[in-house]
Design a protein around this motif. Structure first.
Motif, mmCIF file in Angstrom:
data_model
loop_
_atom_site.group_PDB
_atom_site.id
_atom_site.type_symbol
_atom_site.label_atom_id
_atom_site.label_comp_id
_atom_site.label_asym_id
_atom_site.label_seq_id
_atom_site.Cartn_x
_atom_site.Cartn_y
_atom_site.Cartn_z
ATOM 1 N N PHE A 1 27.883 39.012 55.508
ATOM 2 C CA PHE A 1 29.334 39.176 55.568
ATOM 3 C C PHE A 1 29.744 40.584 55.134
ATOM 4 C CE2 PHE A 1 33.394 38.778 53.270
ATOM 5 C CZ PHE A 1 34.201 38.378 54.321
ATOM 6 N N ILE B 1 31.160 49.400 53.328
ATOM 7 C CA ILE B 1 31.732 49.175 51.994
ATOM 8 C C ILE B 1 30.732 48.413 51.125
ATOM 9 C CG2 ILE B 1 34.174 49.288 52.618
ATOM 10 C CD1 ILE B 1 33.966 46.121 52.628
ATOM 11 N N LEU C 1 32.211 45.500 42.744
ATOM 12 C CA LEU C 1 33.190 44.436 42.516
ATOM 13 C C LEU C 1 32.500 43.164 42.025
ATOM 14 C CD1 LEU C 1 36.192 43.666 42.825
ATOM 15 C CD2 LEU C 1 35.596 42.732 45.052
ATOM 16 N N THR D 1 33.006 41.531 38.345
ATOM 17 C CA THR D 1 33.530 40.173 38.194
ATOM 18 C C THR D 1 32.677 39.361 37.240
ATOM 19 O OG1 THR D 1 34.215 40.312 40.481
ATOM 20 C CG2 THR D 1 34.266 38.150 39.466
ATOM 21 N N VAL E 1 33.425 37.775 33.484
ATOM 22 C CA VAL E 1 33.264 36.363 33.141
ATOM 23 C C VAL E 1 32.433 36.212 31.876
ATOM 24 C CG1 VAL E 1 32.247 34.186 33.878
ATOM 25 C CG2 VAL E 1 33.569 35.544 35.487
ATOM 26 N N GLU F 1 37.201 48.159 63.661
ATOM 27 C CA GLU F 1 36.336 48.188 62.484
ATOM 28 C C GLU F 1 37.174 48.310 61.219
ATOM 29 O OE1 GLU F 1 32.100 50.230 61.491
ATOM 30 O OE2 GLU F 1 33.695 51.478 62.291
ATOM 31 N N LYS G 1 38.515 45.089 60.272
ATOM 32 C CA LYS G 1 37.422 44.274 59.764
ATOM 33 C C LYS G 1 37.149 44.601 58.294
ATOM 34 C CE LYS G 1 33.849 42.833 62.996
ATOM 35 N NZ LYS G 1 32.819 43.499 63.809
ATOM 36 N N ILE G 2 37.022 45.911 58.018
ATOM 37 C CA ILE G 2 36.723 46.332 56.637
ATOM 38 C C ILE G 2 37.822 45.859 55.706
ATOM 39 C CG2 ILE G 2 36.519 48.320 55.114
ATOM 40 C CD1 ILE G 2 35.066 49.770 57.278
ATOM 41 N N PHE H 1 39.930 43.467 56.034
ATOM 42 C CA PHE H 1 39.927 42.018 55.885
ATOM 43 C C PHE H 1 38.851 41.574 54.907
ATOM 44 C CE2 PHE H 1 37.991 38.022 57.368
ATOM 45 C CZ PHE H 1 39.025 37.169 57.016
ATOM 46 N N ARG H 2 37.638 42.112 55.098
ATOM 47 C CA ARG H 2 36.526 41.668 54.246
ATOM 48 C C ARG H 2 36.740 42.092 52.797
ATOM 49 N NH1 ARG H 2 31.137 42.102 58.015
ATOM 50 N NH2 ARG H 2 31.965 40.726 59.621
ATOM 51 N N LEU H 3 37.251 43.310 52.628
ATOM 52 C CA LEU H 3 37.470 43.799 51.269
ATOM 53 C C LEU H 3 38.526 42.953 50.561
ATOM 54 C CD1 LEU H 3 36.095 46.025 49.767
ATOM 55 C CD2 LEU H 3 38.018 47.507 50.219
ATOM 56 N N LEU I 1 39.306 39.886 51.207
ATOM 57 C CA LEU I 1 38.757 38.567 50.932
ATOM 58 C C LEU I 1 37.871 38.618 49.682
ATOM 59 C CD1 LEU I 1 39.080 35.871 52.440
ATOM 60 C CD2 LEU I 1 36.739 36.203 53.232
ATOM 61 N N SER I 2 37.026 39.687 49.582
ATOM 62 C CA SER I 2 36.161 39.813 48.404
ATOM 63 C C SER I 2 36.997 39.906 47.144
ATOM 64 C CB SER I 2 35.281 41.056 48.509
ATOM 65 O OG SER I 2 34.825 41.231 49.804
ATOM 66 N N CYS I 3 38.073 40.711 47.214
ATOM 67 C CA CYS I 3 38.916 40.894 46.034
ATOM 68 C C CYS I 3 39.542 39.568 45.631
ATOM 69 C CB CYS I 3 40.014 41.913 46.304
ATOM 70 S SG CYS I 3 39.399 43.581 46.280
ATOM 71 N N ALA J 1 36.982 37.440 43.929
ATOM 72 C CA ALA J 1 36.713 37.949 42.580
ATOM 73 C C ALA J 1 37.843 37.553 41.649
ATOM 74 C CB ALA J 1 36.548 39.456 42.622
ATOM 75 N N VAL K 1 37.565 33.934 40.675
ATOM 76 C CA VAL K 1 36.525 33.668 39.670
ATOM 77 C C VAL K 1 37.001 34.111 38.292
ATOM 78 C CG1 VAL K 1 34.201 34.269 38.931
ATOM 79 C CG2 VAL K 1 34.672 33.842 41.334
ATOM 80 N N MET K 2 37.536 35.347 38.210
ATOM 81 C CA MET K 2 37.946 35.877 36.911
ATOM 82 C C MET K 2 39.105 35.082 36.333
ATOM 83 S SD MET K 2 37.528 39.956 37.118
ATOM 84 C CE MET K 2 38.242 40.158 38.718
ATOM 85 N N GLY K 3 40.047 34.742 37.192
ATOM 86 C CA GLY K 3 41.203 33.976 36.725
ATOM 87 C C GLY K 3 40.786 32.638 36.142
ATOM 88 N N ALA L 1 37.854 31.836 34.910
ATOM 89 C CA ALA L 1 37.147 32.064 33.649
ATOM 90 C C ALA L 1 38.146 32.327 32.531
ATOM 91 C CB ALA L 1 36.184 33.235 33.788
#
Lengths: 207, 322, 300
Positions: free
Chosen positions: A66, A71, A78, A82, A86, C3, C6-7, C9-11, C13-15, C18, C21-23, C25
């Motif tokens: 994915f 990037i 990142l 993360t 945690v 492209e 795409k970048i 969107f993916r970035l 989504l990753s953020c 993340a 997960v952090m929230g 925790a």
């Protein structure tokens, strides 16, 4: 590099001995010098690194198709940040006393070269389970290094092990001083080198 | 390449001088009859008047009420008042050591001079802010050198201290990046993270900012000064792998520094790293020629040498300047 | 362009992942963290008063906090004390504004419970209401008063002073006659193996049982710590009573034995403690006079 052909146990053992992150790869030296005045600190930071390494490796291995190649590095950063957040929150909440001593270094795991390097070299090309074992190997290797240095410094510096008085006197106060960390690491690296030299010589003489 | 190294290395120095110049003229005194006041040593305060106050008034310690600015109710007993030979300078002597780090106030009800009343005064006595800023700079550079006394940034330190030219290049690049990123993260922490209680996002934010700064410096340098980029571009990537760059914003966040103090700390941390790299590179160039036992060659001997430097830097520990 | 989308969107989504997960925790750990911090401070305070698991605190023991402020009003400086009071069984606070000579200038009842006053934000709002202004109010420090029934048992003063390198944070416990009950070093950045020894029992317990009069002239001596005294200091409660009394009699009035190689750290702690106690003793006496004079139903 294609997917690894090593077995799981080989991956773990390599992480601890042949590719030990502290003595062999010489990465993440800061805690090895700064936090090794006692075994306890080494164990705690080792656990944190193990956690971050294993989870980051697995995450990256799972989403490797994915990740957009352009990037790649930001995604690694990142992910690591993360998991560091945690573990930082968990340690601060449940072991506040010990956290006080290692707190800064736990946050600094995010800048440890060892983790990014393993993601780039291994996790992004291998399956989740292989990455899991590689992460465990690296994490334990790091912990092994920290504990060995911590053992020497705590025993010689304050005559104690894990906080218990075993010698009853302090042989060499010098070893708990900040500067002694550098000497310890230097001397132990030399010892690892020596073992390798002797080992290779034996091998040669046998063949 | 040499000239460009020099130019960028000196730019921060000018900035600092300009800043200090601005700050130097900031002190104000509420009564024109008093020219200045300051600590003379740990047990005495010096006050300089514009004219000569009456001798009978001056010699009575009860006329001077001295207290720490944050403890206004607890008076510090003045043991004795000495007058200098010009009759205008007065020294207040105390029986116990004063805490020179804190601001003190000398309160005088009405100052009689040659038959006239020159009015009351609350005179603030403190070390100059200028000196305080400078002590932060020196503190981060020598006393708490990030490499030798806080053992941070060792990977990059060991990796780039093989040759003097590499060492200077890395040090200068690092200093520039750390000053920029520390200032941005200070701003973001004070005005976004803290007010909205998002402290736990420190790590993510700071590492993100560092990456952004590195990327920005990379892009700008490439366009604006390709020669400089050729010299320093390679080190930019390495900056991220250096713990110091994360440690400084974290320190700033926990120490509650203001903008000028943060700038000095970041500059000191960068300068300290440059200094450490340069010292180490100089000694490692010599080590190359030395006859080192084979098992110690390379990294092990570098660590032992760093240990010697660290021991030497312990001598700075606890030093107080200004 | 494709492209680029795409970048992005993916970035994004990753953020988002993340952040999720952090929230999570944060939500799970925040409560535990606050709870543990609270427990930690509480145990430290109780242990400074001499209570532990073996010797639990009696039920009548209550801890009340007294907050001190500096108030600047039209160029004059006042001291503001938030004093816990009781009125027909209900516990709240009252603000006493004193001038620098210790004369009461103003008495304002505050509508804030002791639990709420422990929160910085709540206390700031209450102060703002009481003085009808936000300007010139600066929080200074907090003193905890331990009461057993209606008797004053001890004072606990958190404090901070300069050490050899940076600051040293301590909590000091005092008897009502200002003799030291105990000293706990909370935070410091002294050199490990040297100045860091200030947090060891054999150093900090030397302050125990020093009377106020003795403390005023307390100094640091550069002599080796006698072995029997060290044994006592390392575990003062474990030694049998007669032996401990003999040791206290012999060494109790001595100056503080400096740590080997860290005389400056030892002196910083001694001077810091000395100043804290002297200042506090002066202030609390002024405050006591005011409270007795005005017949304030104070809980301190």
């Amino acid at each position: 590099m294609a997917a690894t052909k090593k077995t799981n146990s080989q991956l773990v053992l390599d992480g601890i001995f042949l590719e030990n992150p502290i003595f062999r790869l010489a990465l993440s030296m800061c805690p090895a010098v700064g936090l090794t005045t006692s075994i306890k600190n080494g164990l705690l930071l080792g656990t944190a690194v193990l956690f971050v390494q294993v989870f980051s490796s697995c995450t990256i291995a799972a989403i490797k198709n994915f990740i957009h190649p352009r990037i790649r590095i930001p995604t690694y950063t990142l992910t690591i940040a993360t998991w560091v957040t945690v573990i930082d929150l968990v340690l601060a909440a449940y072991v506040p006393d010990a956290y006080k001593q290692v707190g800064l270094f736990v946050k600094l795991i995010v800048a440890f070269a060892i983790i990014t390097m393993r993601l780039e070299m291994f996790a992004c090309k291998n399956s989740v389970s292989a990455s899991w074992w590689d992460g465990i190997g690296m994490g334990f290797g790091f912990m092994f290094g920290m504990v060995t240095i911590g053992f020497v410094r705590e025993l010689l510096g304050s005559g104690m092990l894990l906080g218990y008085d075993v010698l009853g006197f302090k042989p060499l106060l010098f070893f708990v001083l900040p500067a002694a960390g550098f000497f310890c690491v230097g001397i132990m690296m030399a010892m690892f080198n020596y073992v390798e030299v002797v080992y290779n010589r034996r091998k040669e003489s046998k063949s | 390449m040499n000239a460009s190294i020099k130019r960028s290395a000196f730019r921060p120095v000018w900035l600092v001088l300009a800043l200090l110049f601005l700050l130097a003229g900031c002190e104000k005194i509420d009564n024109p009859f008093i020219k200045k006041g300051g600590f003379k040593d740990a047990r005495s305060i010096m006050i300089e008047f514009a004219g000569a106050p009456d001798a009978s008034w001056v010699s009575d310690p009860a006329n001077f009420k001295v207290f720490q600015k944050n403890n206004p109710d607890v008076l510090l007993p003045v043991k004795q008042v000495d007058v200098g030979p010009d009759k205008k300078t007065v020294f207040l002597k105390f029986g116990e050591d004063l805490d020179l780090k804190l601001a003190h106030t000398v309160s005088m009800a009405s100052i009689p001079s040659e038959g006239k009343d020159m009015g009351a005064s609350f005179l603030d006595v403190k070390k100059s802010y200028f000196g305080y800023l400078f002590s932060i700079l020196i503190g981060a550079m020598l006393i708490n050198n990030y490499v030798f006394t806080k053992y941070l940034g060792l990977c990059v330190f060991i990796g780039t201290s093989r040759k003097k030219s590499t060492a200077v290049g890395m040090g200068v690049t690092f200093t520039i990046v750390i000053v920029i990123s520390a200032m941005i993260s200070w701003f973001l922490y004070q005005f976004v993270l803290k007010p909205y209680r998002l402290d736990f996002l420190q790590v993510v934010t700071f590492i993100g900012l560092v990456s952004l700064t590195v990327q920005a410096v990379d892009t700008i340098l490439r366009k604006v000064n390709p020669a400089l980029f050729k010299a320093f571009g390679v080190y930019l990537v390495l900056v991220i792998a250096n713990c110091v760059i994360i440690a400084v914003p974290l320190t700033l966040a926990s120490a509650e520094y203001n903008a000028a103090e943060s700038f000095m700390l970041a500059l000191g941390a960068g300068g300290g790293f440059l200094l450490a790299l340069f010292l180490m590179a100089s000694s490692r160039e010599r080590l190359e020629l030395a006859n080192v036992p084979p098992t110690y060659r390379g990294l092990p001997i570098a660590f032992v040498a760093t240990g010697l430097f660290a021991l030497a830097f312990m001598g700075f520990s606890g030093m107080a300047i200004f | 362009m494709n492209e680029f989308v795409k970048i992005t969107f993916r970035l994004t989504l990753s953020c988002l992942m993340a952040a999720l997960v952090m929230g999570t925790a944060f939500i799970f750990t925040d409560k535990a963290k606050k709870h543990n911090e609270h427990v930690n401070v509480q145990t430290t305070m109780l242990s400074l008063l001499g209570y532990s698991d073996l010797n639990p605190a009696p039920k009548e023991l209550k801890l009340y906090s007294l907050y001190r402020y500096i108030i600047e009003e039209k160029g004059t400086t006042y001291l503001g004390y938030m004093v816990p009071v009781t009125e027909s069984g209900k516990e709240s606070y009252e603000l006493l504004k004193l001038n620098l000579e210790g004369k009461l200038m103003q008495r304002v009842p505050m509508n804030i419970s002791p639990d709420a006053a422990a929160e910085d934000a709540e206390r700031a709002t209450a102060m703002k209401e009481a003085l009808k202004t936000e300007q010139g109010i600066a929080y200074q420090d907090r003193t905890v008063v331990a009461r057993l029934g209606d008797q004053r048992l001890a004072y606990l003063l958190p404090g901070k002073f300069g050490g050899f390198k940076t600051f040293i944070n301590v909590i000091l416990s005092l008897n009502p006659d200002f003799a030291i009950r105990g000293l706990e070093i909370m935070e410091h950045e002294e050199d490990p193996g040297l100045g860091a020894e200030i947090s060891q029992n054999y150093f900090k317990n030397q302050f125990r049982n020093k009377s106020f009069e003795r403390l005023k002239s307390l100094d640091v001596i550069k002599e080796p710590l006698p072995d029997e005294y060290r044994a006592y200091l390392n575990a003062p409660d474990k030694m049998d009573k007669d032996k401990a009394d003999a040791i206290i009699k012999q060494y109790g009035e001595k100056d503080i034995y400096a740590l080997t190689g860290s005389t400056i750290s030892s002196r910083s702690v001694t001077d810091g403690v000395k100043n804290m106690v002297k200042r506090f003793a002066y202030r609390i006496q002024v405050l006591n006079d005011v409270i007795a004079d005005q017949k304030i139903p104070a809980l301190i």
